[in-house]
Design an enzyme around this catalytic site. Structure first.
Site, PDB file in Angstrom:
ATOM      1  N   LEU A   1       0.821   3.864   2.109  1.00  0.00           N
ATOM      2  CA  LEU A   1       1.373   4.253   3.402  1.00  0.00           C
ATOM      3  C   LEU A   1       2.684   3.528   3.667  1.00  0.00           C
ATOM      4  O   LEU A   1       3.659   4.137   4.128  1.00  0.00           O
ATOM      5  CB  LEU A   1       0.370   3.960   4.518  1.00  0.00           C
ATOM      6  CG  LEU A   1       0.843   4.276   5.945  1.00  0.00           C
ATOM      7  CD1 LEU A   1       1.128   5.760   6.109  1.00  0.00           C
ATOM      8  CD2 LEU A   1      -0.184   3.826   6.968  1.00  0.00           C
TER       9      LEU A   1
ATOM     10  N   LYS B   1      -9.437  24.384  10.920  1.00  0.00           N
ATOM     11  CA  LYS B   1      -9.882  24.300   9.528  1.00  0.00           C
ATOM     12  C   LYS B   1      -9.100  23.212   8.796  1.00  0.00           C
ATOM     13  O   LYS B   1      -7.869  23.155   8.905  1.00  0.00           O
ATOM     14  CB  LYS B   1      -9.673  25.651   8.832  1.00  0.00           C
ATOM     15  CG  LYS B   1     -10.544  26.764   9.401  1.00  0.00           C
ATOM     16  CD  LYS B   1     -10.281  28.105   8.707  1.00  0.00           C
ATOM     17  CE  LYS B   1      -9.064  28.797   9.280  1.00  0.00           C
ATOM     18  NZ  LYS B   1      -8.901  30.183   8.762  1.00  0.00           N
TER      19      LYS B   1
ATOM     20  N   HIS C   1      -5.151  14.497  14.304  1.00  0.00           N
ATOM     21  CA  HIS C   1      -3.990  15.367  14.068  1.00  0.00           C
ATOM     22  C   HIS C   1      -4.150  16.732  14.741  1.00  0.00           C
ATOM     23  O   HIS C   1      -3.319  17.153  15.545  1.00  0.00           O
ATOM     24  CB  HIS C   1      -3.790  15.592  12.567  1.00  0.00           C
ATOM     25  CG  HIS C   1      -3.501  14.347  11.789  1.00  0.00           C
ATOM     26  ND1 HIS C   1      -3.007  13.200  12.362  1.00  0.00           N
ATOM     27  CD2 HIS C   1      -3.616  14.068  10.459  1.00  0.00           C
ATOM     28  CE1 HIS C   1      -2.843  12.277  11.422  1.00  0.00           C
ATOM     29  NE2 HIS C   1      -3.209  12.783  10.265  1.00  0.00           N
TER      30      HIS C   1
ATOM     31  N   GLY D   1       0.809  -1.220   0.000  1.00  0.00           N
ATOM     32  CA  GLY D   1       0.000   0.000   0.000  1.00  0.00           C
ATOM     33  C   GLY D   1       0.836   1.262   0.000  1.00  0.00           C
ATOM     34  O   GLY D   1       2.052   1.247   0.246  1.00  0.00           O
TER      35      GLY D   1
ATOM     36  N   ARG E   1      -1.500  -9.141   0.216  1.00  0.00           N
ATOM     37  CA  ARG E   1      -2.138 -10.105  -0.685  1.00  0.00           C
ATOM     38  C   ARG E   1      -1.502 -10.097  -2.066  1.00  0.00           C
ATOM     39  O   ARG E   1      -1.597 -11.077  -2.805  1.00  0.00           O
ATOM     40  CB  ARG E   1      -3.631  -9.793  -0.791  1.00  0.00           C
ATOM     41  CG  ARG E   1      -4.400 -10.050   0.488  1.00  0.00           C
ATOM     42  CD  ARG E   1      -5.832  -9.578   0.420  1.00  0.00           C
ATOM     43  NE  ARG E   1      -5.935  -8.133   0.252  1.00  0.00           N
ATOM     44  CZ  ARG E   1      -7.036  -7.436   0.435  1.00  0.00           C
ATOM     45  NH1 ARG E   1      -8.149  -8.055   0.806  1.00  0.00           N
ATOM     46  NH2 ARG E   1      -7.051  -6.136   0.275  1.00  0.00           N
TER      47      ARG E   1
ATOM     48  N   LYS F   1       6.005  15.083  13.177  1.00  0.00           N
ATOM     49  CA  LYS F   1       6.453  16.244  12.407  1.00  0.00           C
ATOM     50  C   LYS F   1       7.388  17.104  13.254  1.00  0.00           C
ATOM     51  O   LYS F   1       7.173  17.300  14.448  1.00  0.00           O
ATOM     52  CB  LYS F   1       5.252  17.077  11.960  1.00  0.00           C
ATOM     53  CG  LYS F   1       4.285  16.360  11.025  1.00  0.00           C
ATOM     54  CD  LYS F   1       4.858  16.207   9.637  1.00  0.00           C
ATOM     55  CE  LYS F   1       3.819  15.642   8.672  1.00  0.00           C
ATOM     56  NZ  LYS F   1       4.372  15.446   7.323  1.00  0.00           N
TER      57      LYS F   1
ATOM     58  N   ARG G   1       4.784  26.892  10.823  1.00  0.00           N
ATOM     59  CA  ARG G   1       4.426  26.178   9.601  1.00  0.00           C
ATOM     60  C   ARG G   1       4.967  24.757   9.688  1.00  0.00           C
ATOM     61  O   ARG G   1       6.180  24.532   9.666  1.00  0.00           O
ATOM     62  CB  ARG G   1       4.982  26.899   8.379  1.00  0.00           C
ATOM     63  CG  ARG G   1       4.458  26.326   7.066  1.00  0.00           C
ATOM     64  CD  ARG G   1       4.760  27.262   5.899  1.00  0.00           C
ATOM     65  NE  ARG G   1       6.190  27.386   5.679  1.00  0.00           N
ATOM     66  CZ  ARG G   1       6.803  28.516   5.334  1.00  0.00           C
ATOM     67  NH1 ARG G   1       6.104  29.631   5.189  1.00  0.00           N
ATOM     68  NH2 ARG G   1       8.110  28.554   5.141  1.00  0.00           N
TER      69      ARG G   1
END
Length: 512
Positions: free
Chosen positions: A115, A432, A339, A113, A144, A281, A474
């Site tokens: 991720l 937001k 998050h 996948g 799989r 992060k 940021r």
């Protein structure tokens, strides 16, 4: 078939920590709350207390030196006979383990996948590059998809980078890492296929004391199936076995609790690691440092000086074929309640007694318990429509073939949250988040109040907001911290403008 036959739904805490792989009582690390510490922390929530039930396959000592509480029998769940033994006794004491060479087998379940390819394998390589993995380790991919070892290595080699330190010969390290990566194809609900994986791991472990870590990079609805098969057929016979689960961990409190109950049929609580990769992060990790090690911010961090706090997350792309997953959760469950809520708690909490996991957890919980129930009139939701960007026509959310027709799942949400305590009373926290917006960014914006009786308000015209100081953290892209301050424009006259005091991480010696 009972409710735990397949997972009901999954929410909370990508990266790894060296302490996760050690035998001794671990300490608080970057991203995990580890066994022997509290059940939640700055970086990850552990739900519930230590389980009183565990399967026979996990008759191991927990990493804090205490035996697990219970085992299973063929007739049902029974009290763990190890529980009555004095501390330090059990199937395998650490004094015995110290004299035995050990290995760690890391199995990435869902290895084919996105991720796994984009985040998990690069994170494992980063740890290997910095010598944070044990001497004897192997990495297995399980999915799989039909694939062999070389095909797995070719796939993940495209996402490995030498971003950590370009001065070293990274290509050699990369090749060494890839040679430790292997693949096994199997179904997620097949005990037989996990038994085959177990045989392969034993061959690579070569008789060493074997510790095993399973990273579930799979949809939430098959968590329990995988844990069941791994516990019954692929758990370590003489070392520890641990499982990492990604968010979302449930759609709500009820489903989260149900999932925890199902997992505890096969695992003890201190074997389960719930992670939120966003808390790794750099700027999120730096948030508590900025607050608690810089005196200049301490008197300003309150309702007396802060007008509002904005937590913004925006992506400039849509679901892009992941609508089947996203439509089950929407932007609120996918981004805001994990998050952004974790970041809010870090931002608003009081100074903890120490950096121990439990002390940090306690302060975060106080913030969450002080939050005012969210009112419907304080929330706005929306869904992106088709639009053009850079001359390219981008489809609407419901035009994605993986999204159910007529879906009303929100892809954008904004909410005003309030914390009713002495520090933050009356300060709106504006959260937001949205997909398919015009910019990609994640940041915290702290807007300070107007200067009372500002002498220079006429020099800014009628827009007093231009004279407002603002601290911006940021998170991505291009990590930075900058403070907007008012300055005189050089030259004759008294014209004012805002300037930025910048800490750009890419220009700092902190990150090369």
């Amino acid at each position: 078939m009972g409710p735990c036959s397949s997972a009901s739904s999954l929410s909370s805490s990508t990266s790894f920590t060296p302490s996760l792989f050690k035998n001794e009582t671990p300490r608080l690390s970057k991203f995990f709350i580890l066994p022997g510490k509290s059940h939640s922390s700055l970086w990850v929530s552990q739900v519930g207390s230590t389980t009183t039930l565990a399967r026979k396959h996990f008759q191991l000592k927990s990493s804090n030196g205490h035996p697990l509480d219970a085992v299973s029998s063929h007739d049902g769940l029974v009290e763990n006979p190890l529980a009555s033994k004095p501390q330090g006794e059990g199937l395998f004491s650490f004094s015995e383990q110290e004299n035995v060479e050990s290995s760690v087998s890391i199995t990435v379940v869902g290895a084919s996948g996105d991720l796994a390819k984009k985040k998990i394998f690069p994170a494992l390589f980063a740890l290997y590059y910095e010598d944070c993995l044990p001497k004897n380790f192997i990495v297995f991919g399980y999915a799989r998809t039909k694939m062999n070892d070389e095909e797995l290595r070719n796939m993940i080699s495209k996402t490995l980078t030498c971003r950590i330190d370009r001065r070293e010969n990274c290509e050699d390290k990369m090749e060494q890492f890839l040679q430790r990566c292997f693949y096994h194809s199997g179904q997620y609900d097949s005990e037989e296929h996990f038994a085959e994986l177990d045989k392969k791991m034993k061959m690579k472990e070569d008789g060493k004391l074997a510790h095993r870590l399973f990273y579930l990079s799979i949809p939430p609805n098959i968590f329990v199936n995988v844990v069941k098969c791994a516990s019954l057929r692929a758990s370590s016979a003489n070392g520890w076995t641990r499982v990492i689960v990604e968010k979302p961990f449930g759609r709500d409190s009820e489903s989260s609790g149900e999932l925890t109950r199902c997992l505890k049929q096969y695992l003890a609580e201190d074997q389960i690691f719930r992670i939120d990769h966003y808390l790794g992060k750099e700027l999120v990790e730096n948030l508590s440092v900025l607050r608690f090690s810089n005196l200049v911010f301490e008197p300003l961090w309150s309702r007396s000086y802060i007008r509002n706090v904005q937590l913004i997350f925006s992506e400039d792309f849509g679901t892009e074929g992941r609508g089947g997953y996203f439509d089950n959760y929407g932007i609120i469950r996918d981004i805001m309640q994990n998050h952004l809520l974790q970041i809010l708690a870090l931002f608003a909490m009081e100074t903890p007694v120490s950096l121990d996991a439990e002390d940090i957890r306690n302060e975060k919980v106080k913030v969450l318990r002080s939050m005012r129930p969210l009112l419907l009139e304080d929330v706005v939701v929306g869904q992106y429509k088709g639009h053009s960007k850079g001359g390219k026509l981008l489809p609407a959310y419901t035009d994605d073939p993986t999204v159910p027709k007529g879906s009303v799942t929100p892809t954008f949400a904004a909410a005003a949250l309030f914390i009713d305590n002495a520090r933050w009373d009356g300060v709106p926290f504006l959260m937001k988040a949205g997909k398919a917006l015009y910019t990609r960014r994640a940041e915290i914006r702290v807007q300070f109040r107007h200067v009372p009786g500002n002498l220079y308000r006429r020099n800014f015209g009628t827009d007093l907001d231009k004279a407002t100081n603002e601290l911006v953290l940021r998170v991505q892209p291009d990590e930075a911290i900058y403070l907007k301050i008012n300055n005189k424009i050089p030259g004759l006259g008294m014209r004012l403008d805002r300037s930025d005091l910048n800490l750009l991480y890419r220009a700092s010696s902190i990150i090369n």
